[in-house]
Scaffold this motif. Structure first.
Motif, PDB file in Angstrom:
ATOM      1  N   ALA A 180      49.928  40.008  31.440  1.00  0.00           N
ATOM      2  CA  ALA A 180      49.231  39.792  30.313  1.00  0.00           C
ATOM      3  C   ALA A 180      48.512  38.480  29.991  1.00  0.00           C
ATOM      4  CB  ALA A 180      50.219  40.205  29.212  1.00  0.00           C
ATOM      5  N   ALA A 181      47.468  38.352  29.421  1.00  0.00           N
ATOM      6  CA  ALA A 181      47.005  37.010  29.065  1.00  0.00           C
ATOM      7  C   ALA A 181      45.983  37.352  27.913  1.00  0.00           C
ATOM      8  CB  ALA A 181      46.224  36.482  30.157  1.00  0.00           C
ATOM      9  N   TYR A 182      45.960  36.277  27.181  1.00  0.00           N
ATOM     10  CA  TYR A 182      44.975  36.127  26.083  1.00  0.00           C
ATOM     11  C   TYR A 182      44.235  34.893  25.780  1.00  0.00           C
ATOM     12  CZ  TYR A 182      43.884  35.974  20.796  1.00  0.00           C
ATOM     13  OH  TYR A 182      43.267  36.147  19.742  1.00  0.00           O
ATOM     14  N   HIS A 183      42.984  34.892  25.922  1.00  0.00           N
ATOM     15  CA  HIS A 183      42.069  33.889  25.632  1.00  0.00           C
ATOM     16  C   HIS A 183      41.446  33.931  24.441  1.00  0.00           C
ATOM     17  CE1 HIS A 183      42.879  31.194  29.288  1.00  0.00           C
ATOM     18  NE2 HIS A 183      43.490  32.247  29.797  1.00  0.00           N
ATOM     19  N   VAL A 198      45.868  43.217  29.808  1.00  0.00           N
ATOM     20  CA  VAL A 198      47.108  43.716  30.662  1.00  0.00           C
ATOM     21  C   VAL A 198      46.790  44.571  31.715  1.00  0.00           C
ATOM     22  CG1 VAL A 198      49.543  45.084  30.180  1.00  0.00           C
ATOM     23  CG2 VAL A 198      48.462  43.727  28.146  1.00  0.00           C
ATOM     24  N   VAL A 199      47.115  43.851  32.993  1.00  0.00           N
ATOM     25  CA  VAL A 199      46.810  44.589  33.966  1.00  0.00           C
ATOM     26  C   VAL A 199      48.055  44.742  34.918  1.00  0.00           C
ATOM     27  CG1 VAL A 199      45.362  44.055  36.419  1.00  0.00           C
ATOM     28  CG2 VAL A 199      44.618  43.125  34.128  1.00  0.00           C
ATOM     29  N   THR A 200      48.139  46.101  35.485  1.00  0.00           N
ATOM     30  CA  THR A 200      49.096  46.378  36.417  1.00  0.00           C
ATOM     31  C   THR A 200      48.593  46.288  37.961  1.00  0.00           C
ATOM     32  OG1 THR A 200      50.318  47.862  34.952  1.00  0.00           O
ATOM     33  CG2 THR A 200      50.944  48.153  37.225  1.00  0.00           C
ATOM     34  N   VAL A 239      34.980  41.611  41.622  1.00  0.00           N
ATOM     35  CA  VAL A 239      35.526  42.603  40.693  1.00  0.00           C
ATOM     36  C   VAL A 239      35.813  42.038  39.330  1.00  0.00           C
ATOM     37  CG1 VAL A 239      37.141  44.141  40.408  1.00  0.00           C
ATOM     38  CG2 VAL A 239      36.240  44.072  42.735  1.00  0.00           C
ATOM     39  N   LEU A 240      36.419  40.955  39.376  1.00  0.00           N
ATOM     40  CA  LEU A 240      36.688  40.672  38.007  1.00  0.00           C
ATOM     41  C   LEU A 240      35.624  39.975  37.149  1.00  0.00           C
ATOM     42  CD1 LEU A 240      40.107  38.632  38.708  1.00  0.00           C
ATOM     43  CD2 LEU A 240      39.976  41.032  38.101  1.00  0.00           C
ATOM     44  N   ARG A 241      34.756  39.431  38.026  1.00  0.00           N
ATOM     45  CA  ARG A 241      33.494  39.110  37.396  1.00  0.00           C
ATOM     46  C   ARG A 241      32.755  40.199  36.753  1.00  0.00           C
ATOM     47  NH1 ARG A 241      33.467  34.778  40.915  1.00  0.00           N
ATOM     48  NH2 ARG A 241      32.416  36.063  42.646  1.00  0.00           N
ATOM     49  N   ALA A 242      32.801  40.997  37.508  1.00  0.00           N
ATOM     50  CA  ALA A 242      31.618  42.335  36.706  1.00  0.00           C
ATOM     51  C   ALA A 242      32.483  43.052  35.826  1.00  0.00           C
ATOM     52  CB  ALA A 242      31.698  43.307  38.212  1.00  0.00           C
ATOM     53  N   ALA A 243      33.948  43.165  35.972  1.00  0.00           N
ATOM     54  CA  ALA A 243      34.457  43.619  34.842  1.00  0.00           C
ATOM     55  C   ALA A 243      34.154  42.652  33.557  1.00  0.00           C
ATOM     56  CB  ALA A 243      36.013  43.951  35.150  1.00  0.00           C
ATOM     57  N   ALA A 244      34.494  41.707  33.609  1.00  0.00           N
ATOM     58  CA  ALA A 244      34.240  40.644  32.539  1.00  0.00           C
ATOM     59  C   ALA A 244      32.831  40.755  31.748  1.00  0.00           C
ATOM     60  CB  ALA A 244      34.696  38.864  32.902  1.00  0.00           C
ATOM     61  N   SER A 269      32.472  37.688  27.615  1.00  0.00           N
ATOM     62  CA  SER A 269      32.481  37.534  29.128  1.00  0.00           C
ATOM     63  C   SER A 269      33.386  36.540  29.780  1.00  0.00           C
ATOM     64  CB  SER A 269      31.091  37.533  29.557  1.00  0.00           C
ATOM     65  OG  SER A 269      30.376  38.713  29.353  1.00  0.00           O
ATOM     66  N   LEU A 270      33.044  35.362  29.280  1.00  0.00           N
ATOM     67  CA  LEU A 270      33.804  34.086  29.753  1.00  0.00           C
ATOM     68  C   LEU A 270      35.211  34.367  29.421  1.00  0.00           C
ATOM     69  CD1 LEU A 270      32.037  30.715  28.407  1.00  0.00           C
ATOM     70  CD2 LEU A 270      32.273  31.677  30.799  1.00  0.00           C
ATOM     71  N   LEU A 271      35.629  34.570  28.006  1.00  0.00           N
ATOM     72  CA  LEU A 271      37.014  34.835  27.824  1.00  0.00           C
ATOM     73  C   LEU A 271      37.719  35.872  28.670  1.00  0.00           C
ATOM     74  CD1 LEU A 271      36.686  34.432  23.878  1.00  0.00           C
ATOM     75  CD2 LEU A 271      37.650  32.717  25.616  1.00  0.00           C
ATOM     76  N   ALA A 272      36.950  37.087  28.988  1.00  0.00           N
ATOM     77  CA  ALA A 272      37.464  38.226  29.660  1.00  0.00           C
ATOM     78  C   ALA A 272      37.788  37.636  31.098  1.00  0.00           C
ATOM     79  CB  ALA A 272      36.477  39.121  29.606  1.00  0.00           C
ATOM     80  N   ALA A 273      36.781  36.925  31.662  1.00  0.00           N
ATOM     81  CA  ALA A 273      37.014  36.281  33.156  1.00  0.00           C
ATOM     82  C   ALA A 273      38.269  35.395  33.247  1.00  0.00           C
ATOM     83  CB  ALA A 273      36.094  35.543  33.459  1.00  0.00           C
ATOM     84  N   ARG A 274      38.598  34.643  31.976  1.00  0.00           N
ATOM     85  CA  ARG A 274      39.842  34.055  32.052  1.00  0.00           C
ATOM     86  C   ARG A 274      41.044  34.734  31.866  1.00  0.00           C
ATOM     87  NH1 ARG A 274      37.318  29.134  28.228  1.00  0.00           N
ATOM     88  NH2 ARG A 274      35.673  28.518  29.511  1.00  0.00           N
ATOM     89  N   ALA A 275      40.928  35.836  31.040  1.00  0.00           N
ATOM     90  CA  ALA A 275      42.033  36.611  30.635  1.00  0.00           C
ATOM     91  C   ALA A 275      42.301  37.563  31.763  1.00  0.00           C
ATOM     92  CB  ALA A 275      41.801  37.375  29.364  1.00  0.00           C
ATOM     93  N   LEU A 276      41.313  38.006  32.542  1.00  0.00           N
ATOM     94  CA  LEU A 276      41.762  38.912  33.865  1.00  0.00           C
ATOM     95  C   LEU A 276      42.127  38.049  34.903  1.00  0.00           C
ATOM     96  CD1 LEU A 276      38.440  41.025  33.419  1.00  0.00           C
ATOM     97  CD2 LEU A 276      40.803  41.828  33.411  1.00  0.00           C
ATOM     98  N   HIS A 277      41.674  36.717  35.011  1.00  0.00           N
ATOM     99  CA  HIS A 277      42.415  36.024  36.271  1.00  0.00           C
ATOM    100  C   HIS A 277      43.759  35.782  35.845  1.00  0.00           C
ATOM    101  CE1 HIS A 277      43.344  32.135  37.822  1.00  0.00           C
ATOM    102  NE2 HIS A 277      42.812  32.210  38.792  1.00  0.00           N
ATOM    103  N   ASP A 278      43.882  35.262  34.569  1.00  0.00           N
ATOM    104  CA  ASP A 278      45.564  34.998  34.388  1.00  0.00           C
ATOM    105  C   ASP A 278      46.328  36.179  34.397  1.00  0.00           C
ATOM    106  OD1 ASP A 278      44.705  32.504  34.037  1.00  0.00           O
ATOM    107  OD2 ASP A 278      44.851  32.161  32.014  1.00  0.00           O
TER     108      ASP A 278
END
Lengths: 287, 183
Positions: A180-183, A198-200, A239-244, A269-278
Motif C-alpha cells: 500500500a502507498a499514499y502520495h 493497494v496492490v496485490t 503498465v503502471l504509467r498507463a494506469a496512472a 497522474s503523477l501521484l498515481a504513478a508514484r503510489a503504484l510504484h511504491d
C-alpha cells in the motif's frame, strides 16, 4: 467569540445517541473540535448543544484483536501515529495519521471526527477507502458496519444517521503479497491532490488493485478504469504509467479557487504513478 | 423551543497552570487562549491566525502542544497547562530561552512563546535532537522574521546543553511557581 452552547457529557454510546435523537439539529457531536470549532468560530455553523463523546469510556482505544486493528473513533491522529499496534499492523494508516494538519491538530483531532466531517481533502479518508476499512456506527438500538467506500456520500456528507455515533474504524492487515502507498501534493495544509493505492501481486502479475483518488473531488473514490488497466498484468513500467494516466483522466475532479481541473488531473497522474510504484515495490517484499 | 434557549450554565473547572492550581467558573464557549490571556493575565500565548495553523498561541496541555485559539478552556479541566510564563525558575531563564537569546532567534518575538513551547515538547521526547529532527518537529510553527535557521540552531544547542547537564530543564510546571496574573 463563539455563540453560547451547552456541553453534554454522555457516559455511554446509547446515552449519546438518545441525546442526539432528542436534540436533533440543535446538537453536534463534539470530539477533537478541530473542524467543528473552526466552523463555529467563523459563524458558518452554530449548535446550541455539543455532545462530547470523549466522555464515553473506551472510545479512544487502539487495539489489535482477532486479526483486526480497531481504532477507537476518538483516538487522536497523534495517538494513531505513535501506536505500536497501528504501526505494526497498518503502517500506512499510522504514517498518514502523522501527515494530518499539523502537530497541534494531530494532538486534538480524532480519526472519527476527521471521517465524519467528510472534508474532501481528508488524508485518512483516501487511505481507508483504498485499504477497504470498515466503519462501525452505533446508536441506542444497536450497531452496523459500513465499508469506508460507502460512508462518504458527498462533500461534508456521510452515511451516518443523525443519532448514530461512529465508534470505531476496523482495519485488517493486508493479505500476503499486498503493498500500500499514499502520495499527495499540498499547496496548503490540506492536500490539493492525493492518490492511495493497494496492490496485490501474485506470480508476478497484479491479482487485485484498488486505486483511490482523494482531495480533487467531493469524496475519495476508486477509479475502476485504472484498476482494470492493472488487472492480470505484470506491474512494470508501461503498465503502471498507463494506469496512472487513466487515473488522472477519469478521476472525479472539481475546480477550486487555487487550481484548475487540468492541473489537478496532471497531479493525479503523477501521484498515481508514484503510489503504484511504491505499492508494487511493497507488495513484492510482503509475504 | 425550550432546547433552543441559549444556555447560561457556567462550568466549574480545576486545572494546573504553570504548576499552580487554578479553580474557575467558565462558560462552555470560552477558548483556552482567552481564559489564559484575559482571566489569568498570561499574555505570552498570542492570537495570530486564529485557525490553528501558525502556532503563535501554542501552549502545552499535559506536555502536548495545542493551539489555545481553537481549544475550549473546558478541555483543560483536570490537566496541566504550561505557558511561556511558567518556564523561568527562581529568576533564571529556561535553557531554551537562553539559547533563543544567544542565537538571536528572536526578532519581533510574536512567534517566540509558541516556538519555545513547541521546542520544549520535542526536547522532552528527544533530548538532543539533530537539526533535521528539529526542522521536522517545528515545521508547522510559523515565523515571518528569522528565516528559521537561528531558531533551529537555538533548539539544537539547548538540547545539547541540557543533555550534557550544563543547563537543567527546571521549568515546565514540575514545581509550583506563581504566574504573574491573578486567577
Amino acid at each position: 467569540m463563539l455563540r453560547p452552547f451547552e456541553i453534554h457529557e454522555p457516559a455511554t454510546v446509547a446515552e449519546a445517541s438518545r441525546l442526539l435523537a432528542r436534540l436533533g439539529e440543535q446538537a453536534a457531536v463534539y470530539a477533537g473540535g478541530t473542524e467543528l470549532l473552526l466552523l463555529m468560530k467563523e459563524g458558518l455553523a452554530h449548535f446550541p448543544h455539543l455532545v462530547n463523546i470523549k466522555t464515553i469510556g473506551g472510545l479512544d482505544a487502539i487495539a489489535f484483536e482477532d486479526g483486526v486493528l480497531r481504532l477507537g473513533a476518538v483516538a487522536t491522529h497523534r495517538e494513531i501515529e505513535t501506536s505500536p499496534a497501528a504501526r505494526q499492523h497498518a503502517p500506512l494508516v499510522a504514517r498518514v495519521a502523522s501527515q494530518v494538519g499539523n502537530l497541534r491538530v494531530r494532538a486534538a483531532g480524532t480519526i472519527g471526527g476527521n471521517l465524519c466531517f467528510a472534508e474532501p481533502h481528508s488524508d485518512p479518508a483516501a487511505v481507508l477507502v483504498a485499504w477497504d476499512a470498515t466503519l462501525v456506527l452505533a446508536r441506542a438500538g444497536g450497531e452496523r458496519c459500513v465499508p469506508a467506500a460507502g460512508f462518504f456520500l458527498g462533500m461534508l456528507q456521510t452515511a451516518r444517521e443523525p443519532d448514530e455515533i461512529l465508534t470505531a474504524v476496523e482495519v485488517r492487515p493486508l493479505p500476503p503479497g499486498t503493498g500500500a502507498a499514499y502520495h499527495r501534493f499540498a499547496l496548503h495544509e490540506r492536500p490539493t491532490a492525493a492518490v492511495a493505492a493497494v496492490v496485490t501481486v501474485r506470480d508476478g502479475a497484479v491479482a487485485a488493485a484498488r486505486v483511490v483518488v482523494g482531495s480533487v473531488g467531493p469524496v475519495p473514490v476508486r477509479v475502476p478504469e485504472a484498476e482494470d488497466a492493472l488487472a492480470g498484468r505484470r506491474p512494470e513500467g508501461e503498465v503502471l504509467r498507463a494506469a496512472a494516466e487513466v487515473a488522472g483522466r477519469r478521476a472525479d475532479v472539481l475546480e477550486d479557487m487555487f487550481t484548475s481541473t487540468e492541473y489537478k488531473r496532471h497531479l493525479v497522474s503523477l501521484l498515481a504513478a508514484r503510489a503504484l510504484h511504491d505499492a508494487v515495490s511493497a507488495a513484492r517484499t510482503a509475504h | 423551543m425550550e432546547i433552543d434557549r441559549p444556555p447560561q450554565a457556567r462550568l466549574r473547572i480545576g486545572l494546573t497552570v504553570n504548576g499552580r492550581p487554578v479553580e474557575a467558573g467558565i462558560e462552555p464557549r470560552e477558548l483556552l487562549l482567552d481564559f489564559l490571556r484575559n482571566r489569568l493575565g498570561l499574555t505570552g500565548a498570542k492570537r495570530s491566525c486564529d485557525v490553528q495553523v501558525c502556532g503563535a498561541c501554542t501552549v502545552l496541555v499535559d506536555d502536548v502542544p495545542v493551539s489555545a485559539c481553537c481549544t475550549l478552556a473546558y478541555e483543560a479541566r483536570g490537566r496541566r497547562v504550561l505557558t511561556i510564563e511558567g518556564l523561568a525558575r527562581d529568576g533564571r531563564l529556561h535553557p531554551l530561552q537562553d539559547a533563543f537569546i544567544e542565537h538571536a532567534a528572536v526578532q519581533c518575538g510574536f512567534c517566540t512563546p509558541g516556538m519555545i513551547l513547541t521546542a520544549l515538547a520535542l526536547l522532552r521526547e528527544v533530548p538532543a535532537p539533530t537539526p533535521v529532527q528539529v526542522k521536522a518537529h517545528m515545521k508547522d510553527t510559523l515565523c515571518r522574521c528569522t528565516g528559521y535557521w537561528k531558531i533551529i540552531d537555538a533548539v539544537v544547542d539547548a538540547g545539547r546543553r541540557m543533555q550534557a547537564g550544563e543547563a537543567p530543564d527546571a521549568g515546565g510546571g514540575a514545581r509550583e511557581v506563581a504566574p504573574r496574573g491573578k486567577p
